[in-house]
Scaffold this active site. Structure first.
Site, mmCIF file in Angstrom:
data_model
loop_
_atom_site.group_PDB
_atom_site.id
_atom_site.type_symbol
_atom_site.label_atom_id
_atom_site.label_comp_id
_atom_site.label_asym_id
_atom_site.label_seq_id
_atom_site.Cartn_x
_atom_site.Cartn_y
_atom_site.Cartn_z
ATOM 1 N N HIS A 459 11.464 42.377 21.932
ATOM 2 C CA HIS A 459 11.410 41.775 20.599
ATOM 3 C C HIS A 459 12.793 41.694 19.979
ATOM 4 O O HIS A 459 13.104 40.743 19.254
ATOM 5 C CB HIS A 459 10.478 42.597 19.705
ATOM 6 C CG HIS A 459 9.031 42.379 20.007
ATOM 7 N ND1 HIS A 459 8.037 43.208 19.567
ATOM 8 C CD2 HIS A 459 8.409 41.413 20.735
ATOM 9 C CE1 HIS A 459 6.867 42.755 19.984
ATOM 10 N NE2 HIS A 459 7.068 41.682 20.698
ATOM 11 N N GLU A 696 1.752 12.746 23.371
ATOM 12 C CA GLU A 696 1.908 14.114 23.885
ATOM 13 C C GLU A 696 0.972 14.423 25.043
ATOM 14 O O GLU A 696 0.956 15.538 25.554
ATOM 15 C CB GLU A 696 1.714 15.140 22.759
ATOM 16 C CG GLU A 696 0.477 14.956 21.933
ATOM 17 C CD GLU A 696 0.450 15.870 20.708
ATOM 18 O OE1 GLU A 696 1.129 16.914 20.731
ATOM 19 O OE2 GLU A 696 -0.264 15.537 19.745
ATOM 20 N N ASP A 720 4.265 19.400 24.459
ATOM 21 C CA ASP A 720 2.946 19.279 25.070
ATOM 22 C C ASP A 720 2.948 18.267 26.212
ATOM 23 O O ASP A 720 2.277 18.469 27.233
ATOM 24 C CB ASP A 720 1.903 18.874 24.027
ATOM 25 C CG ASP A 720 1.300 20.084 23.323
ATOM 26 O OD1 ASP A 720 1.144 21.128 23.982
ATOM 27 O OD2 ASP A 720 0.993 20.002 22.127
ATOM 28 N N CYS A 767 10.003 14.028 18.699
ATOM 29 C CA CYS A 767 9.984 15.162 17.780
ATOM 30 C C CYS A 767 9.822 16.492 18.508
ATOM 31 O O CYS A 767 9.722 17.537 17.867
ATOM 32 C CB CYS A 767 8.884 14.996 16.733
ATOM 33 S SG CYS A 767 7.215 14.857 17.420
#
Length: 837
Positions: A459, A696, A720, A767
């Site tokens: 993390h 996508e 995607d 995008c």
């Protein structure tokens, strides 16, 4: 016969620092795909047997050997990373297949200097390859010497019988040429096994008259399959065809690090003496210089005991309540800034802080007479020890999160200031920092951080990358022996902490930093002017945002508009849906924040793995292929109607553009356009906002010409589109690095989208993350993309990139890229045609 019920203690096969697999700088080993085990960064030149057993496999390149222990555990001993490419040079195997060896017997020797200078890393692995029958529990995570106890091996309880499905169903066959460099060695075999385990069918590899189950890494390695060899694959079962295609794809696709590999730089690794330099693992890139500052964790004095239990319990509960409030504030701040990584990390911290196991243990220690400080400390350390002994990557990282909570609560109990006393520009050295530490240090303006322990997937590493803070991990205890205050150079890209840099070296680093700062300043100065190529082709550079605050930041950074407003921020983390007026106000606020610039607003894209409390949907076995985007609107039409109604009430409508996610066919677009017209008529409107389609899924790209006939614009979501085209989950630990949107198949779909849109005079934007990659900018422009929507801080850099390109040349060269065979080939060609300055 092996005794599978017998426990076994393995001794250290090498001397050196011990690492969990999570800290191994190799995606396959670190993900656990190869199996459970441990790693050592060796300080000696001989590999020894960790137990009595039989040699069942010797790598033809002499870098690895596998033993079958007397309890049946199969143990791969792998010397270094990517050492298969040395083709045996520098290695001397001392045993042969079939030989009986005893604990502590030498297995192979290697030339330390020769191997270290040519391999990725000397970090060496001890992995249980038949882990379905055994589990490993580390005895120590500190440095070891040869022969010292290292790992407990325990037999798992007998599992269920094998699925009868494997013995029935059709059998299918296929053949493929091996793409993996060095042939089918440990890491590609592990990925093949991982792929096979995703299906019910039984799968086997066949090579030169021999065969092996795809469930057995050792069996596959034993086939000695070389690079570019032709291999036959067989699968039997109800899903045999799907299993076969998945295995053929895995066998024919090089590992990500192989695909992107360039000629390795000749540089020493940890364990190789280089005067004045400590070697570590890059967790976040960057090159900085500054004074070294040491941070130590809180050390508690001896507890005399005999404390008033009720008083200590109240002290602890009060401290826990205060820390809980602090974490809630951190969470709210992360949500407001749409920092998903921070949000996920500190949500986990909040859950841990409320964990009954931790609290019950602490309360028990208090009841036994401990002070609140010591009770909390003992409770945390006990759980950390349990997690670390399980050998799981994710659980090992969670131990560091527990230490974060230890520090935070102890600081409150002891009355210490939360802020570190660290000057801006310092380079911080610590045993291991926690996520909260990292956020504090970043806010105080430190130049970089380095840790004796830690991993590149932790993390802390995630946060450091998000903050742009150079970070090195796994530097070893020598880091903590350094005198504070000395000027050092942190070269995170090279994995080096230079302890005695010369004046010339410091000047060189400073000059590079000045150059980068000057270039960023220049880019920012020109960020508010339009981006045009050298041959005067206009390219809009817009921003991806998720709130009006981010929209304001985008405008300040020079955005030509909002290329993607994710409306999910209005719908998640709440128990009721936002009403029409709340939505209208939120959308209007973004339009106001963007001045006179256009704003593309994507309709709600939840469902599948993004659930809403107030919109219960059935659990799906494959969420990314389920009810997402426009598909959700089809089963809950009132949700989209309400959103369209709110959007139609924004002003001016000419600057509001609506984008539809997950469209796969023209009828879906026509239906939404009809709903938009009907609602507009109800509201008495004479104009409609532009309506666009997200490209996508491959179906939308292939139908781009038909969609463009009825849409006002197309916007390609490369994230995607990549995973759907390549059939690889972008969140899969072993595959995520291979989901590369510069794959020629993706470029062909982008090219087809632009060509289809052009026939109807429509513009195409991107995008997805690819728009923010400056290496991809000339390719996208060359294929016909005329709008790039990027993260707000990157607007100036992408505009600068556009201004140095010739669109006609980009078109000519990009067309050639479509004929390449891999994403690695495309990236290499891009570096040659359009080098990054």
């Amino acid at each position: 016969m092996p005794n599978n019920n017998k426990e076994l203690t393995l001794s250290a096969p090498l001397s050196g620092p011990v690492l969990t697999l999570a800290n191994v700088p190799d995606a396959v080993f670190a993900s656990g795909a190869m199996g459970d085990g441990i790693a050592i960064d060796p300080l000696n030149d001989t590999l020894y047997a960790p137990c009595d057993g039989e040699v069942i496999h010797v790598a033809r390149t002499g870098h690895a050997v596998t033993l079958r222990a007397d309890n049946g555990a199969e143990l791969l001993l792998h010397l270094g990373l990517d050492t298969v490419e040395l083709q045996g040079d520098g290695f001397s195997m001392l045993v042969k297949e079939g030989a009986r060896v005893s604990n502590g017997q030498p297995l192979l020797r290697y030339d330390v200097d020769k191997v270290a200078l040519r391999c990725k890393s000397l970090v060496s692995l001890l992995v249980i390859t038949n882990g379905e029958h055994f589990q490993a529990r580390p005895i120590t995570l500190k440095g070891v010497k040869v022969g010292e106890p290292l790992l407990h091996i325990l037999a798992k309880a007998p599992g269920e019988t094998q699925d009868d499905d494997q013995a029935t169903g059709s059998e299918v066959f296929g053949q493929i040429r091996i793409a993996h460099r060095g042939g089918l060695h440990a890491r590609p075999a592990a990925l093949i096994r991982q792929t096979a385990q995703g299906f019910k069918s039984r799968s086997r590899l066949h090579f030169q008259g021999k065969s092996a189950s795809c469930d057995s890494v050792m069996g596959m390695m034993g086939l000695a399959i070389t690079e570019q060899a032709q291999v036959h694959v067989s699968c039997r079962g109800s899903d045999a065809e799907a299993a076969l295609q998945a295995l053929l794809a895995t066998l024919s696709t090089a590992l990500a690090e192989e695909a992107h590999a360039e000629a390795p730089a000749i540089k020493p690794q940890r364990g190789i003496a280089e005067a004045g330099v400590l070697q570590g693992v890059c967790a976040a890139p960057g090159l900085v210089t500054g004074p070294l500052v040491r941070l130590d964790g809180i050390q508690l004095p001896q507890d005399a005991g005999g404390h008033d239990a009720e008083e200590q319990r109240q002290r602890l509960d009060s401290a826990l309540s205060q820390v809980s409030g602090e974490i809630h504030l951190t969470l709210e701040n992360a949500k407001a800034r749409r920092h998903r990584d921070e949000e996920a990390i500190f949500s986990a911290h909040l859950a841990l802080l409320e964990d009954p196991v931790l609290l019950d243990a602490a309360h028990l220690f208090i009841k036994q007479g401990s002070a609140a400080t010591h009770a909390w400390n003992r409770s945390i350390e006990a759980q950390c020890q349990v997690l670390q002994q399980l050998g799981s990557t994710l659980l090992a990282e969670r131990a560091n999160d527990l230490r974060d909570l230890r520090q935070r609560v102890l600081r409150v109990l002891l009355g210490e200031a939360w802020q570190f006393d660290v000057a801006a520009g310092a380079i911080v050295a610590a045993q291991e920092l926690t996520p909260s530490d990292l956020l504090q240090l970043s806010a105080q303006g430190v130049a970089g951080v380095c840790m004796a322990e830690g991993g590149a997937t932790s993390h802390v590493a995630i946060l450091a990358r998000g903050k742009g803070l150079p970070c090195l991990v796994a530097l070893g205890d020598a880091l903590l022996a350094q005198a504070p205050g000395k000027m050092v150079v942190l070269d995170a890209d090279g994995g080096r902490l230079e302890l005695t840099p010369t004046a010339e070296r410091l000047a060189q680093v400073h000059q590079e930093q000045v150059r980068q700062t000057s270039r960023r300043a220049e880019q920012q100065t020109l960020a508010h002017t339009p981006a045009r190529t050298l041959d005067d082709v206009a390219v809009e550079v817009a921003a991806n945002v998720a709130s009006c605050g981010e929209a304001a930041q985008a405008l300040a950074n020079g955005a030509d508009g909002v290329g993607l407003l994710r409306t999910e921020f209005l719908f998640v983390d709440r128990h009721t849906a936002p009403d029409e007026e709340e939505q209208r106000q939120a959308y209007q606020a973004v339009l106001h924040a963007m001045g006179d610039k256009p704003v593309i607003i994507r309709t709600i894209d939840v469902g599948g793995d993004k659930q809403l409390d107030y919109l219960p949907l059935p659990t799906e076995a494959n969420p990314v292929l389920g009810l997402r985007g426009i598909r959700l609107a089809q089963v809950r039409p009132q949700l989209l109607d309400q959103q369209l109604r709110a959007l139609l009430q924004t002003r001016p409508l000419s600057r509001c553009r609506i984008l539809l996610p997950m469209v796969t066919e023209v009828d879906e677009l026509l239906h939404i356009r009809q709903r938009l017209d009907a609602i507009g008529a109800e509201l008495g409107l004479s104009e409609r906002p532009q309506l666009g389609v997200m490209i996508e899924v491959p179906a939308a790209a292939l139908l781009a010409e038909q969609l463009a006939e009825h849409a006002d614009f197309l916007s390609i979501g490369t994230n995607d589109l990549s995973q759907y085209t390549l059939a690889m989950d972008r969140d899969h630990a072993g595959l995520a690095a291979r989901v590369d949107a510069l794959h020629p198949a993706l470029l062909r779909l982008i090219a087809q989208t632009c060509a289809g849109a052009a026939k109807h005079g429509r513009w195409v934007g991107v995008c997805g993350a690819l728009a923010s990659d400056p290496l991809a900018t000339p390719v996208l422009i060359g294929l016909g993309v005329r709008e790039l929507s990027v993260s707000p801080p990157q607007i100036g850099a992408i505009k600068d990139r556009v201004r140095h390109l010739d669109a006609a040349q980009c078109a000519r060269l990009s067309a050639e890229l479509l004929n390449l065979g891999s994403a690695a080939g495309v990236r290499q060609a891009c570096h040659q045609h359009w080098p990054l300055g």
